[in-house]
Design an enzyme around this catalytic site. Sequence first.
Site, PDB file in Angstrom:
ATOM      1  N   HIS A  99       0.809  -1.215   0.000  1.00 59.80           N
ATOM      2  CA  HIS A  99       0.000   0.000   0.000  1.00 59.80           C
ATOM      3  C   HIS A  99       0.845   1.270   0.000  1.00 59.80           C
ATOM      4  O   HIS A  99       0.320   2.374  -0.165  1.00 59.80           O
ATOM      5  CB  HIS A  99      -0.936   0.002   1.210  1.00 59.80           C
ATOM      6  N   ASP A 137      -2.011   2.073  -4.744  1.00 67.35           N
ATOM      7  CA  ASP A 137      -3.259   2.525  -4.138  1.00 67.35           C
ATOM      8  C   ASP A 137      -4.340   1.457  -4.312  1.00 67.35           C
ATOM      9  O   ASP A 137      -4.280   0.629  -5.231  1.00 67.35           O
ATOM     10  CB  ASP A 137      -3.732   3.826  -4.785  1.00 67.35           C
TER      11      ASP A 137
END
Length: 443
Positions: A415, A419
């Site tokens: 992450h 995204d």
Amino acid sequence: MGEHIIKLPDVGEGVAEAELVEWHVKIGDIVREDTVLAAVMTDKATVEIPSPVDGEILWLGAEIGDTVAIGSPIVRLKVAGAGNVKAAGKEPEPTAEAEAPAKPASPKPETAPPPKAAKPIEAPVKPAASLAAAKTIARSSASGAPRPEGEKPLASPAVRLRAKEAGIDLRQVAGSGPAGRIGHEDIEAFLARGPQVAKASGLARNDAIEDIKLVGLRRKIAEKMMLSKSRIPHITYVEEIDVTALEELRAALNKEKRVAKGGGERPKLTLLPFLMRAMVKAIADQPQLNSLFDDEAGIIHQHGGVHIGIAAQTPSGLVVPVVRHAEARDIWDCGAEVFRLAEAAKSGTATRDELSGSTITITSLGAMGGVATTPVINHPEVAIIGVNKMMVRPLWDGAQFIPRKMMNLSSSFDHRVIDGWDAAVFIQRIKALLETPALIFVD
């Protein structure tokens, strides 16, 4: 009679030390030339250490899990003749009561500095007189433990795994190998005596605790997983895929008898080659998914070549053989390479190059895949695609429920650089390709 010291040989270019992962002998064993004494593991391979001479084991210079420097004494033998140890330079012989490790003789100034002294194995144990005697012990111990209370069974990781899968307590198995070592044939003989012996029965209380040291490949796997989870903030995205059309196409293609590029018959296609080709197409739209993230330098290494790691379970543990340049392979070439690498991984013949260099990974437990999983990213990659088991589920088509072959993809992403939206777009693209498999073949 004399003594002969065996030192850890140079086990590979640029290797300065190795981890001792297995002893094949114990103090008191009689060995012959070329008898395998031990196995050591480097970051490149597992290597067996044979004896260069005949003799009796007097001393073992390390314990399983120890890191041993190249050139460090690991075994001392009593041999016929003078041996290779001068009386003045001989190491002190350890005793069963010795608490401190034996110290090797100080080397001459021009030699390499000695490695740290290793702990001697404390209790010399004489081997069984013969294989027949050991088997007699095994038969006679069917109703009770074949070894004293507290003594740990001697067996390789592969034998321990097999015993665990069969529900066998290795403490109840007598080994027919040197010093009571348990082999696969002992497991088979134990099972042949019947389930009342092989399995725990009744409601008897069991307070046993077995301490198993994490060594070799298992320790490297643990270190890799810890690194991945401690450094990478995972986001996992689960999506269901209708693979009915894909399975129909796969079955039709497998019925055709076609010749492969290099000659011979094409391999049977599994789901993986189709998924690999779908990933290649999805990566073409989102190349950032095919990257390695150097988090210390703050650099994302985005690769043009798609090198897909295939997580594979072996008797020794989890390994990840790599299909290189999947972007340049068709369905059948991908299938053939997956099969070749899986066989090499299971047999332990896969090379270091074949087990490294992936840029994105697939993990699958096949029929054991469950409904959903949370795969751990193969550091320093940024994505891993998890395949769950396929099952027939009812699907509403707007008018009625119809049976369809469904499968979930449970995929994790780093992450920090991927995204959630990009992860979803990537998986949705793969979903579209797998649900309309003809698109996989369109360039």
